[in-house]
Write a protein that holds these residues in place. Structure first.
Motif, PDB file in Angstrom:
ATOM      1  N   THR A  28      51.636 -42.970  31.356  1.00 46.51           N
ATOM      2  CA  THR A  28      53.082 -42.927  31.096  1.00 46.51           C
ATOM      3  C   THR A  28      53.383 -42.972  29.612  1.00 46.51           C
ATOM      4  O   THR A  28      54.360 -42.390  29.143  1.00 46.51           O
ATOM      5  N   PHE A  29      52.523 -43.659  28.861  1.00 44.63           N
ATOM      6  CA  PHE A  29      52.822 -43.916  27.459  1.00 44.63           C
ATOM      7  C   PHE A  29      52.154 -42.938  26.513  1.00 44.63           C
ATOM      8  O   PHE A  29      52.306 -43.060  25.303  1.00 44.63           O
ATOM      9  N   ASN A  30      51.430 -41.970  27.052  1.00 45.12           N
ATOM     10  CA  ASN A  30      50.695 -41.050  26.180  1.00 45.12           C
ATOM     11  C   ASN A  30      51.593 -40.329  25.191  1.00 45.12           C
ATOM     12  O   ASN A  30      51.207 -40.094  24.048  1.00 45.12           O
ATOM     13  N   SER A  31      52.797 -39.983  25.606  1.00 44.35           N
ATOM     14  CA  SER A  31      53.710 -39.268  24.712  1.00 44.35           C
ATOM     15  C   SER A  31      55.012 -40.033  24.502  1.00 44.35           C
ATOM     16  O   SER A  31      56.030 -39.461  24.150  1.00 44.35           O
ATOM     17  N   ALA A  32      54.957 -41.337  24.705  1.00 39.89           N
ATOM     18  CA  ALA A  32      56.162 -42.152  24.561  1.00 39.89           C
ATOM     19  C   ALA A  32      56.362 -42.611  23.125  1.00 39.89           C
ATOM     20  O   ALA A  32      55.405 -42.725  22.353  1.00 39.89           O
ATOM     21  N   VAL A  33      57.607 -42.889  22.790  1.00 44.99           N
ATOM     22  CA  VAL A  33      57.898 -43.621  21.567  1.00 44.99           C
ATOM     23  C   VAL A  33      57.525 -45.083  21.813  1.00 44.99           C
ATOM     24  O   VAL A  33      57.885 -45.652  22.839  1.00 44.99           O
ATOM     25  N   LEU A  34      56.785 -45.667  20.899  1.00 49.08           N
ATOM     26  CA  LEU A  34      56.413 -47.084  20.970  1.00 49.08           C
ATOM     27  C   LEU A  34      57.033 -47.820  19.788  1.00 49.08           C
ATOM     28  O   LEU A  34      57.173 -47.235  18.709  1.00 49.08           O
ATOM     29  N   GLY A  35      57.345 -49.080  20.004  1.00 45.22           N
ATOM     30  CA  GLY A  35      57.980 -49.798  18.908  1.00 45.22           C
ATOM     31  C   GLY A  35      58.016 -51.290  19.119  1.00 45.22           C
ATOM     32  O   GLY A  35      57.343 -51.832  20.013  1.00 45.22           O
ATOM     33  N   TRP A  36      58.834 -51.933  18.286  1.00 45.38           N
ATOM     34  CA  TRP A  36      58.953 -53.388  18.301  1.00 45.38           C
ATOM     35  C   TRP A  36      60.412 -53.816  18.127  1.00 45.38           C
ATOM     36  O   TRP A  36      61.137 -53.252  17.303  1.00 45.38           O
ATOM     37  N   PHE A  37      60.786 -54.808  18.897  1.00 43.92           N
ATOM     38  CA  PHE A  37      62.002 -55.571  18.677  1.00 43.92           C
ATOM     39  C   PHE A  37      61.563 -57.011  18.387  1.00 43.92           C
ATOM     40  O   PHE A  37      60.414 -57.381  18.636  1.00 43.92           O
ATOM     41  N   ARG A  38      62.490 -57.796  17.917  1.00 40.13           N
ATOM     42  CA  ARG A  38      62.212 -59.220  17.772  1.00 40.13           C
ATOM     43  C   ARG A  38      63.435 -60.026  18.156  1.00 40.13           C
ATOM     44  O   ARG A  38      64.572 -59.530  18.105  1.00 40.13           O
ATOM     45  N   GLN A  39      63.182 -61.270  18.547  1.00 43.49           N
ATOM     46  CA  GLN A  39      64.278 -62.148  18.930  1.00 43.49           C
ATOM     47  C   GLN A  39      63.952 -63.563  18.498  1.00 43.49           C
ATOM     48  O   GLN A  39      62.919 -64.123  18.907  1.00 43.49           O
ATOM     49  N   ALA A  40      64.822 -64.117  17.687  1.00 47.38           N
ATOM     50  CA  ALA A  40      64.719 -65.516  17.282  1.00 47.38           C
ATOM     51  C   ALA A  40      65.563 -66.363  18.219  1.00 47.38           C
ATOM     52  O   ALA A  40      66.523 -65.858  18.811  1.00 47.38           O
ATOM     53  N   PRO A  41      65.269 -67.642  18.366  1.00 50.80           N
ATOM     54  CA  PRO A  41      66.046 -68.506  19.254  1.00 50.80           C
ATOM     55  C   PRO A  41      67.530 -68.477  18.911  1.00 50.80           C
ATOM     56  O   PRO A  41      67.904 -68.627  17.738  1.00 50.80           O
ATOM     57  N   GLY A  42      68.349 -68.234  19.906  1.00 54.15           N
ATOM     58  CA  GLY A  42      69.782 -68.218  19.706  1.00 54.15           C
ATOM     59  C   GLY A  42      70.320 -66.972  19.042  1.00 54.15           C
ATOM     60  O   GLY A  42      71.518 -66.890  18.750  1.00 54.15           O
ATOM     61  N   ALA A  92      60.137 -65.152  14.806  1.00 52.41           N
ATOM     62  CA  ALA A  92      60.747 -64.673  16.049  1.00 52.41           C
ATOM     63  C   ALA A  92      59.637 -64.355  17.043  1.00 52.41           C
ATOM     64  O   ALA A  92      58.452 -64.323  16.676  1.00 52.41           O
ATOM     65  N   THR A  93      60.049 -64.091  18.260  1.00 52.25           N
ATOM     66  CA  THR A  93      59.135 -63.491  19.230  1.00 52.25           C
ATOM     67  C   THR A  93      59.243 -61.983  19.074  1.00 52.25           C
ATOM     68  O   THR A  93      60.346 -61.427  19.132  1.00 52.25           O
ATOM     69  N   TYR A  94      58.104 -61.346  18.888  1.00 57.62           N
ATOM     70  CA  TYR A  94      58.065 -59.897  18.679  1.00 57.62           C
ATOM     71  C   TYR A  94      57.665 -59.233  19.990  1.00 57.62           C
ATOM     72  O   TYR A  94      56.632 -59.570  20.577  1.00 57.62           O
ATOM     73  N   LEU A  95      58.496 -58.296  20.411  1.00 58.21           N
ATOM     74  CA  LEU A  95      58.332 -57.645  21.702  1.00 58.21           C
ATOM     75  C   LEU A  95      57.983 -56.180  21.513  1.00 58.21           C
ATOM     76  O   LEU A  95      58.682 -55.456  20.785  1.00 58.21           O
ATOM     77  N   CYS A  96      56.930 -55.761  22.175  1.00 64.69           N
ATOM     78  CA  CYS A  96      56.534 -54.353  22.161  1.00 64.69           C
ATOM     79  C   CYS A  96      57.377 -53.596  23.176  1.00 64.69           C
ATOM     80  O   CYS A  96      57.656 -54.116  24.268  1.00 64.69           O
ATOM     81  N   VAL A  97      57.799 -52.390  22.806  1.00 65.32           N
ATOM     82  CA  VAL A  97      58.658 -51.598  23.690  1.00 65.32           C
ATOM     83  C   VAL A  97      58.161 -50.164  23.763  1.00 65.32           C
ATOM     84  O   VAL A  97      57.475 -49.685  22.858  1.00 65.32           O
ATOM     85  N   ALA A  98      58.525 -49.497  24.857  1.00 62.71           N
ATOM     86  CA  ALA A  98      58.139 -48.099  25.036  1.00 62.71           C
ATOM     87  C   ALA A  98      59.284 -47.306  25.636  1.00 62.71           C
ATOM     88  O   ALA A  98      59.978 -47.787  26.545  1.00 62.71           O
ATOM     89  N   ASP A  99      59.469 -46.115  25.106  1.00 59.54           N
ATOM     90  CA  ASP A  99      60.474 -45.177  25.612  1.00 59.54           C
ATOM     91  C   ASP A  99      59.752 -43.904  26.001  1.00 59.54           C
ATOM     92  O   ASP A  99      59.528 -43.029  25.159  1.00 59.54           O
ATOM     93  N   PRO A 100      59.386 -43.784  27.285  1.00 58.61           N
ATOM     94  CA  PRO A 100      58.642 -42.589  27.700  1.00 58.61           C
ATOM     95  C   PRO A 100      59.506 -41.342  27.827  1.00 58.61           C
ATOM     96  O   PRO A 100      58.985 -40.242  28.054  1.00 58.61           O
ATOM     97  N   LYS A 101      60.837 -41.506  27.698  1.00 56.54           N
ATOM     98  CA  LYS A 101      61.728 -40.348  27.834  1.00 56.54           C
ATOM     99  C   LYS A 101      61.755 -39.509  26.561  1.00 56.54           C
ATOM    100  O   LYS A 101      62.167 -38.347  26.589  1.00 56.54           O
TER     101      LYS A 101
END
Length: 126
Positions: A28-42, A92-101
């Motif tokens: 699914t991720f072979n041609s997806a955009v991959l990236g990062w978000f982050r979230q700090a408490p609150g 922060a907590t760093y979250l990996c994300v993927a957009d296969p569209k």
């Protein structure tokens, strides 16, 4: 099998560096955009960086531009985030994300990313 698995977080002093990794499992991720978000408490989730499947396009959030570098190993489906000159506000907590569209363009909105990892915690001490 968990689709996105992050690693590399930890405790670092201000001014230091860390490299995060995210392994994307599945074709699914072979041609997806991959990236990062982050979230700090609150705080709201914040776009950090994203990269297209062929590494042709990379985009960064304003707060990390010039300090962070996103890269990708297409053969292994791993995306990296090299974080330099870290500041306490990068904690922060760093979250990996993927957009296969999308393969060639990047959307910075949370709703565009269908897949999210569980996150890895980064703490920067002053």
């Amino acid at each position: 099998q968990v689709p996105l698995v992050e690693s590399g977080g930890g405790l670092v002093q201000a001014g230091g560096s860390l490299r995060l990794s995210c392994t994307a499992s599945g074709r699914t991720f072979n041609s997806a955009v991959l990236g990062w978000f982050r979230q700090a408490p609150g705080e709201e989730r914040e776009f950090v960086a994203a990269i297209t499947y062929n590494s042709g396009v990379a985009e960064y959030g304003e707060s990390v531009k010039g300090r962070f570098i996103i890269s990708r190993d297409a053969a292994k489906n791993i995306v990296y985030l090299q974080m330099n000159t870290l500041k306490p506000e990068d904690s922060a907590t760093y979250l990996c994300v993927a957009d296969p569209k999308r393969a060639h363009t990047i959307s910075r909105t949370q709703v565009s990313f269908d897949y999210w990892g569980k996150g890895t915690l980064v703490t920067v001490s002053s």
